[in-house]
Design a protein around this motif. Structure first.
Motif, PDB file in Angstrom:
ATOM      1  N   GLU A  72       0.842  -1.194   0.000  1.00  0.00           N
ATOM      2  CA  GLU A  72       0.000   0.000   0.000  1.00  0.00           C
ATOM      3  C   GLU A  72       0.880   1.247   0.000  1.00  0.00           C
ATOM      4  O   GLU A  72       1.837   1.350   0.763  1.00  0.00           O
ATOM      5  N   GLY A  73       0.556   2.175  -0.862  1.00  0.00           N
ATOM      6  CA  GLY A  73       1.325   3.408  -0.943  1.00  0.00           C
ATOM      7  C   GLY A  73       2.538   3.323  -1.846  1.00  0.00           C
ATOM      8  O   GLY A  73       3.345   4.256  -1.891  1.00  0.00           O
ATOM      9  N   ALA A  74       2.676   2.221  -2.587  1.00  0.00           N
ATOM     10  CA  ALA A  74       3.831   2.071  -3.482  1.00  0.00           C
ATOM     11  C   ALA A  74       3.681   2.959  -4.712  1.00  0.00           C
ATOM     12  O   ALA A  74       2.589   3.111  -5.253  1.00  0.00           O
ATOM     13  N   ALA A  75       4.783   3.535  -5.138  1.00  0.00           N
ATOM     14  CA  ALA A  75       4.787   4.361  -6.351  1.00  0.00           C
ATOM     15  C   ALA A  75       5.134   3.457  -7.532  1.00  0.00           C
ATOM     16  O   ALA A  75       6.276   3.430  -8.002  1.00  0.00           O
ATOM     17  N   SER A  76       4.154   2.709  -8.010  1.00  0.00           N
ATOM     18  CA  SER A  76       4.403   1.718  -9.064  1.00  0.00           C
ATOM     19  C   SER A  76       4.857   2.357 -10.367  1.00  0.00           C
ATOM     20  O   SER A  76       5.595   1.744 -11.139  1.00  0.00           O
ATOM     21  N   ASP A  77       4.424   3.598 -10.607  1.00  0.00           N
ATOM     22  CA  ASP A  77       4.796   4.262 -11.856  1.00  0.00           C
ATOM     23  C   ASP A  77       6.220   4.803 -11.834  1.00  0.00           C
ATOM     24  O   ASP A  77       6.713   5.299 -12.852  1.00  0.00           O
ATOM     25  N   ALA A  78       6.874   4.725 -10.681  1.00  0.00           N
ATOM     26  CA  ALA A  78       8.242   5.242 -10.592  1.00  0.00           C
ATOM     27  C   ALA A  78       9.256   4.265 -11.168  1.00  0.00           C
ATOM     28  O   ALA A  78      10.424   4.608 -11.340  1.00  0.00           O
ATOM     29  N   LEU A  79       8.821   3.047 -11.471  1.00  0.00           N
ATOM     30  CA  LEU A  79       9.721   2.029 -12.007  1.00  0.00           C
ATOM     31  C   LEU A  79       9.352   1.687 -13.442  1.00  0.00           C
ATOM     32  O   LEU A  79       8.189   1.798 -13.838  1.00  0.00           O
ATOM     33  N   ASN A  80      10.340   1.255 -14.191  1.00  0.00           N
ATOM     34  CA  ASN A  80      10.090   0.719 -15.530  1.00  0.00           C
ATOM     35  C   ASN A  80       9.811  -0.771 -15.374  1.00  0.00           C
ATOM     36  O   ASN A  80      10.726  -1.591 -15.310  1.00  0.00           O
ATOM     37  N   LEU A  81       8.553  -1.132 -15.287  1.00  0.00           N
ATOM     38  CA  LEU A  81       8.175  -2.516 -15.012  1.00  0.00           C
ATOM     39  C   LEU A  81       8.497  -3.458 -16.168  1.00  0.00           C
ATOM     40  O   LEU A  81       8.513  -4.681 -15.989  1.00  0.00           O
ATOM     41  N   ALA A  82       8.764  -2.909 -17.338  1.00  0.00           N
ATOM     42  CA  ALA A  82       9.056  -3.749 -18.508  1.00  0.00           C
ATOM     43  C   ALA A  82      10.547  -4.037 -18.666  1.00  0.00           C
ATOM     44  O   ALA A  82      10.941  -4.785 -19.559  1.00  0.00           O
ATOM     45  N   ARG A  83      11.375  -3.467 -17.793  1.00  0.00           N
ATOM     46  CA  ARG A  83      12.826  -3.659 -17.928  1.00  0.00           C
ATOM     47  C   ARG A  83      13.215  -5.098 -17.594  1.00  0.00           C
ATOM     48  O   ARG A  83      12.722  -5.688 -16.634  1.00  0.00           O
TER      49      ARG A  83
END
Length: 226
Positions: free
Chosen positions: A113-124
């Protein structure tokens, strides 16, 4: 017996002997041919059997080699990564080679909860031995506004008496302001304390990847635990 009769007897014997000789020669020749053909047939049969055995041996060897190559190709390669920060279950994960940041997060129970998921490139694509740190929304916001977030008392969450930074409470943005500590090292400090618990002493900073003796000496008088 008269001379004439004896002569006739010898002529008769000679005639019979002459008749038998060609027959014997013919029989002998036929027997020799039979032996030759029989020997050739046996030799051909033995050669054929040897060829079959040799061919079967080659096929078995080729089959074993192909099976070994197939088993080698079937062995899955993996990468080991350390996932920390705002995930449900921080820790070390072993994933299939070619996995991406999204796979590492899912293997760690997903975003907390509260994670900034958009701060990472999840496709890397992940590299073996790397560390993935998921920041919180608060940490990202603090980093964007220059670390101006404060507590109700008007001080930063990681601030301590004497102007030192509390490494057990400081955000990524606050740690980033320390000399020699960039965003990457700041994220590793936060991930380490979340994965392994609070730092007991400031010397525990040495357990963080990227902080050696020299960098620790530069930070020792600027940080504290609490």
């Amino acid at each position: 017996m008269s001379f004439t009769e004896e002569a006739e007897s010898w002529r008769s014997k000679a005639h019979l002997g002459g008749a038998r000789l060609p027959v014997l020669v013919g029989v002998t020749a036929i027997a020799a041919l039979v032996l030759v053909f029989a020997g050739k047939a046996l030799f051909d049969a033995a050669s054929a059997d040897a060829f079959v055995v040799e061919r079967e041996g080659q096929e078995q060897a080729e089959g074993a080699q192909a099976e070994g190559e197939g088993e080698g190709a079937g062995e899955a390669r993996t990468v080991v990564v350390h996932v920390g920060g705002a995930v449900a279950e921080p820790g070390v994960r072993e994933l299939a080679e070619g996995s991406r940041v999204q796979d590492a997060v899912e293997a760690s129970g997903g975003f907390a909860e509260g994670a900034a998921s958009d701060a990472l490139n999840l496709a890397r694509v992940l590299a073996d031995g790397e560390q993935v740190v998921v920041p919180t929304l608060e940490e990202v916001a603090g980093s964007q506004d220059g670390g101006s977030s404060t507590t109700e008392a008007g001080s930063s969450p990681g601030a301590a008496s004497g102007g030192k930074v509390n490494i057990n409470r400081a955000s990524v943005a606050e740690l980033d302001e320390l000399p020699g500590v960039g965003p990457s090292t700041a994220e590793k400090i936060v991930a380490d304390r979340e994965a392994n618990g609070p730092f007991s002493t400031i010397e525990d900073l040495k357990r963080v990847s990227g902080i050696g003796d020299k960098k620790y000496e530069d930070l020792a008088d600027l940080v504290c635990v609490g």
